[in-house]
Design a protein around this motif. Structure first.
Motif, PDB file in Angstrom:
ATOM      1  N   GLU A   9     -20.601  47.629 -24.008  1.00  0.00           N
ATOM      2  CA  GLU A   9     -21.366  48.538 -23.178  1.00  0.00           C
ATOM      3  C   GLU A   9     -20.379  49.352 -22.352  1.00  0.00           C
ATOM      4  OE1 GLU A   9     -25.048  48.622 -22.561  1.00  0.00           O
ATOM      5  OE2 GLU A   9     -24.895  47.773 -24.548  1.00  0.00           O
ATOM      6  N   MET A  10     -20.772  50.565 -22.019  1.00  0.00           N
ATOM      7  CA  MET A  10     -19.939  51.369 -21.139  1.00  0.00           C
ATOM      8  C   MET A  10     -19.761  50.638 -19.807  1.00  0.00           C
ATOM      9  SD  MET A  10     -20.536  55.325 -19.969  1.00  0.00           S
ATOM     10  CE  MET A  10     -20.564  55.827 -21.680  1.00  0.00           C
ATOM     11  N   GLY A  11     -18.520  50.528 -19.338  1.00  0.00           N
ATOM     12  CA  GLY A  11     -18.258  49.873 -18.069  1.00  0.00           C
ATOM     13  C   GLY A  11     -18.067  48.378 -18.184  1.00  0.00           C
ATOM     14  N   MET A  12     -18.307  47.798 -19.347  1.00  0.00           N
ATOM     15  CA  MET A  12     -18.110  46.367 -19.543  1.00  0.00           C
ATOM     16  C   MET A  12     -17.016  46.134 -20.580  1.00  0.00           C
ATOM     17  SD  MET A  12     -21.854  44.547 -19.378  1.00  0.00           S
ATOM     18  CE  MET A  12     -22.924  45.877 -19.897  1.00  0.00           C
ATOM     19  N   LYS A  13     -16.240  45.096 -20.364  1.00  0.00           N
ATOM     20  CA  LYS A  13     -15.143  44.769 -21.250  1.00  0.00           C
ATOM     21  C   LYS A  13     -15.329  43.365 -21.792  1.00  0.00           C
ATOM     22  CE  LYS A  13     -12.201  47.276 -17.991  1.00  0.00           C
ATOM     23  NZ  LYS A  13     -11.124  47.124 -16.987  1.00  0.00           N
ATOM     24  N   ASN A  14     -14.935  43.165 -23.008  1.00  0.00           N
ATOM     25  CA  ASN A  14     -14.881  41.819 -23.567  1.00  0.00           C
ATOM     26  C   ASN A  14     -13.508  41.227 -23.287  1.00  0.00           C
ATOM     27  OD1 ASN A  14     -17.437  41.942 -24.556  1.00  0.00           O
ATOM     28  ND2 ASN A  14     -16.862  42.136 -26.706  1.00  0.00           N
ATOM     29  N   ILE A  15     -13.471  39.983 -22.858  1.00  0.00           N
ATOM     30  CA  ILE A  15     -12.204  39.295 -22.678  1.00  0.00           C
ATOM     31  C   ILE A  15     -12.240  37.989 -23.467  1.00  0.00           C
ATOM     32  CG2 ILE A  15     -11.878  40.310 -20.395  1.00  0.00           C
ATOM     33  CD1 ILE A  15     -12.491  37.543 -19.203  1.00  0.00           C
ATOM     34  N   VAL A  16     -11.080  37.407 -23.659  1.00  0.00           N
ATOM     35  CA  VAL A  16     -10.959  36.144 -24.382  1.00  0.00           C
ATOM     36  C   VAL A  16     -10.521  35.067 -23.401  1.00  0.00           C
ATOM     37  CG1 VAL A  16     -10.481  37.299 -26.566  1.00  0.00           C
ATOM     38  CG2 VAL A  16      -8.571  36.682 -25.060  1.00  0.00           C
ATOM     39  N   PRO A  17     -10.588  33.781 -23.792  1.00  0.00           N
ATOM     40  CA  PRO A  17     -10.236  32.708 -22.853  1.00  0.00           C
ATOM     41  C   PRO A  17      -8.878  32.855 -22.189  1.00  0.00           C
ATOM     42  CG  PRO A  17     -11.412  31.773 -24.705  1.00  0.00           C
ATOM     43  CD  PRO A  17     -11.187  33.224 -25.038  1.00  0.00           C
ATOM     44  N   ASP A  18      -7.869  33.311 -22.920  1.00  0.00           N
ATOM     45  CA  ASP A  18      -6.547  33.474 -22.305  1.00  0.00           C
ATOM     46  C   ASP A  18      -6.590  34.475 -21.156  1.00  0.00           C
ATOM     47  OD1 ASP A  18      -5.370  31.614 -23.923  1.00  0.00           O
ATOM     48  OD2 ASP A  18      -4.510  33.066 -25.317  1.00  0.00           O
ATOM     49  N   ASP A  19      -7.411  35.521 -21.283  1.00  0.00           N
ATOM     50  CA  ASP A  19      -7.527  36.511 -20.216  1.00  0.00           C
ATOM     51  C   ASP A  19      -8.119  35.896 -18.944  1.00  0.00           C
ATOM     52  OD1 ASP A  19      -6.667  38.453 -22.031  1.00  0.00           O
ATOM     53  OD2 ASP A  19      -8.703  38.928 -22.656  1.00  0.00           O
ATOM     54  N   LEU A  20      -9.053  34.974 -19.137  1.00  0.00           N
ATOM     55  CA  LEU A  20      -9.654  34.308 -17.983  1.00  0.00           C
ATOM     56  C   LEU A  20      -8.602  33.484 -17.246  1.00  0.00           C
ATOM     57  CD1 LEU A  20     -12.029  33.614 -16.219  1.00  0.00           C
ATOM     58  CD2 LEU A  20     -12.766  31.933 -17.910  1.00  0.00           C
ATOM     59  N   ASN A  21      -7.721  32.856 -17.988  1.00  0.00           N
ATOM     60  CA  ASN A  21      -6.653  32.100 -17.337  1.00  0.00           C
ATOM     61  C   ASN A  21      -5.699  33.005 -16.572  1.00  0.00           C
ATOM     62  OD1 ASN A  21      -7.505  29.559 -18.010  1.00  0.00           O
ATOM     63  ND2 ASN A  21      -6.136  29.324 -19.772  1.00  0.00           N
ATOM     64  N   VAL A  22      -5.490  34.227 -17.066  1.00  0.00           N
ATOM     65  CA  VAL A  22      -4.663  35.196 -16.337  1.00  0.00           C
ATOM     66  C   VAL A  22      -5.302  35.520 -14.995  1.00  0.00           C
ATOM     67  CG1 VAL A  22      -3.774  37.555 -16.342  1.00  0.00           C
ATOM     68  CG2 VAL A  22      -3.620  36.168 -18.415  1.00  0.00           C
ATOM     69  N   LEU A  23      -6.609  35.717 -14.996  1.00  0.00           N
ATOM     70  CA  LEU A  23      -7.323  35.978 -13.744  1.00  0.00           C
ATOM     71  C   LEU A  23      -7.192  34.794 -12.791  1.00  0.00           C
ATOM     72  CD1 LEU A  23     -10.742  37.720 -14.535  1.00  0.00           C
ATOM     73  CD2 LEU A  23      -8.935  38.552 -13.035  1.00  0.00           C
ATOM     74  N   ARG A  24      -7.329  33.598 -13.310  1.00  0.00           N
ATOM     75  CA  ARG A  24      -7.219  32.394 -12.486  1.00  0.00           C
ATOM     76  C   ARG A  24      -5.883  32.336 -11.762  1.00  0.00           C
ATOM     77  NH1 ARG A  24      -9.362  27.453 -16.377  1.00  0.00           N
ATOM     78  NH2 ARG A  24     -11.486  27.288 -15.542  1.00  0.00           N
ATOM     79  N   GLU A  25      -4.846  32.782 -12.433  1.00  0.00           N
ATOM     80  CA  GLU A  25      -3.497  32.674 -11.876  1.00  0.00           C
ATOM     81  C   GLU A  25      -3.080  33.905 -11.093  1.00  0.00           C
ATOM     82  OE1 GLU A  25      -1.198  31.949 -15.360  1.00  0.00           O
ATOM     83  OE2 GLU A  25      -2.145  30.004 -15.781  1.00  0.00           O
TER      84      GLU A  25
END
Length: 541
Positions: A9-25
């Protein structure tokens, strides 16, 4: 950099599990929401996620994430599309950085990571770690029962909420709720007898016991496994009139404030003055700052007068349920009381939990009022977001008009299973709000099919009707006033109909379940610390 795959969708991005860990850190502000039903999240969720079922988004998101530029990650089961629909809702409310975990919980598992069972896992995990690290003393139900029968001098304090205390308690217990213990500690100490604290299970009594130890009590015990442990030992809870709620002396209040404020300061909690807090609140109202402000007094005190924008969350519950109310750990959190020790004791524990940006309002509501700032009375809740827009998109139908329709349209109850079972329009089917778009076509294949959506109050059904309008349904309406209005003039069906499939959407608290369920829950909680330590060590949490 977070790797972003093409969004759906416009304005929404798909991420993968590794990306979530990047956010966590990353150390920045962000939020992770599980948009499935609470029972689904209870069966397995990503550690640290805040459970926000789709039906609650408009009602809660403004309090949870005020800054519309905050990165928000949404996930579901990976197949139902609910995260995408949740993202569309948030997009319509002005949120600009939305990310969907591609494949949801399925992709999380496929990446070699684990899902955590249970609810409020961070708070309960913290309680178990405090129990282990501080060697918190406990007393078994059998030993406490023997004390009672022998007439051994002691006092039992029920540290749960007033409503839980009124319903049932360990025999002879006084009410001494949550962080109110900060006010009562000196009085309890002067009684010079053993103190036993109990909750329903483990976490709250562990924290309460250690709180009293931190405040100088020499002999205090947590009742092992609380009221559930008491019942599992074969003993009955006391119902009916209770012994009473403890009231602190002025000297004990003053002592509690002095000791708790020193503990909070030593732990690194800050103090914010009224003028600074007013600026922060203005920034939050302008949607430019994430800020959590919780009044940790008991609800009746909150109702008598509180700071506008403060949410009632008694301190003991705040510690256990932080993941429900504060999904952005890096955001400032301000605890408020009446200028006593309760906010300081809560702040101390949040610093112990690892929260970095923790503050206490100097002199509480009294300091706020003395600075010329207003207080308001009553149980005030934030207005749901986007309701006027939903009303503009979808129409309502009155209970009288619905009762006169012939033939009856498709009536869909979109509230919880409990709501559907307690009272529903005769002949209505149940489709949980979060599943509506994915299941409605089975019952209304034509976009011109007349559909009436129902919930208890009329709020969820109006949002749901607007969602179906956006999906292309042209003859959808929401029952005005919901089943509350319907029941005033018409017969409502009750019980669960045999021809409607039932699925688990809500979590039944273990202390309201069977003895076998209580036992299973307590074993889960005891194993929690080791289970998560293993997952972290394996890199799969």
């Amino acid at each position: 950099m977070v790797k972003v795959e093409p969004g759906r969708e416009m304005g929404m991005k798909n991420i993968v599990p590794d990306d979530l860990n990047v956010l966590r850190e990353s150390g920045g502000q962000w939020a992770l929401f599980d948009v499935r039903e609470p029972a689904e999240a209870d069966a397995g969720h990503i550690l640290g996620a805040c459970t926000l079922p789709r039906r609650m988004i408009e009602l809660r998101i403004g309090d949870l994430v005020a800054d519309r530029d905050t990165p928000i990650v949404l996930y579901d089961d990976g197949a139902s599309g609910r995260a995408l629909y949740a993202g569309r809702t948030l997009e319509s409310l002005g949120y600009r950085d939305l990310r969907i975990l591609a494949g949801g919980t399925a992709s999380w598992l496929e990446s070699g990571r684990r899902l955590m069972t249970g609810s409020n896992v961070p708070g309960k995990l913290f309680g178990e770690r405090v129990h282990e690290a501080k060697q918190v003393p406990y007393i078994s139900p059998g030993t406490l029962k023997a004390w009672q029968e022998e007439g051994k001098d002691h006092i039992v304090c029920d540290i749960r909420t007033p409503s839980e205390y009124e319903e049932a308690r360990v025999p002879g217990a006084y009410g001494a709720f949550g962080v109110d213990l900060a006010l009562l500690a000196d009085d309890l100490k002067k009684q010079n007898r053993p103190v036993v604290v109990h909750c329903a299970g483990r976490t709250r009594s562990i924290i309460a016991c250690q709180s009293l130890r931190e405040l100088g009590l020499p002999e205090v015990y947590a009742l092992e496994n609380g009221t559930m442990g008491w019942r599992l030992a074969g003993f009955e809870l006391e119902k009916g009139p209770a012994r009473g709620v403890m009231s602190p002396t002025q000297q004990s209040r003053a002592s509690g404030r002095e000791l708790a404020s020193a503990k909070a300061a030593l732990a690194g909690a800050g103090v914010v003055e009224a003028a600074q807090l007013a600026q922060w609140l203005a920034a939050r109202a302008a949607k430019k700052m994430n800020l959590y402000m919780y009044d940790v007094r008991q609800v009746d005190e909150y109702v008598s007068g509180h700071i506008p924008g403060a949410i009632a969350l008694p301190g003991g519950l705040a510690i256990q349920r932080a993941d429900d109310f504060m999904p952005i750990r890096q955001a400032p959190v301000v605890f408020v009381d009446d200028g006593g020790g309760r906010a300081y004791l809560t702040a101390f524990w949040f610093r112990e939990m690892g929260w970095r940006n923790v503050h206490v309002l100097l002199d509480g509501t009294a300091g706020w009022a003395a600075a010329g700032q207003p207080l308001e009375a009553g149980r005030v809740r934030s207005a749901p977001l986007g309701f006027e827009q939903a009303c503009a998109q979808a129409s309502k139908i009155s209970p009288e008009a619905l009762a006169e329709l012939s033939p009856q349209p498709l009536v869909v109850h979109v509230d919880t299973s409990r709501s559907y079972e307690e009272a529903r329009v005769p002949g209505s089917i149940w489709i949980p709000y979060g599943w509506l778009e994915g299941r409605i076509q089975k019952h209304a294949a034509s976009l011109d099919a007349p559909v009436v959506l129902v919930c208890r109050s009329g709020t969820h059904s109006m949002y749901a009707a607007a969602n179906l309008k956006r999906l292309g349904y042209r003859a959808v309406q929401a029952l005005e006033g919901g089943t509350d209005a319907w029941r005033r003039h018409h017969r409502a069906e009750q019980g669960w109909p045999a021809d409607v499939a039932r699925e688990r959407d809500l979590v039944v608290p273990p202390y309201h379940s069977s003895l076998a369920d209580m036992d299973q829950y307590l074993k889960w909680e005891v194993r929690l610390s080791a289970a998560i330590a293993d997952a972290i060590a394996a890199g799969s949490a």
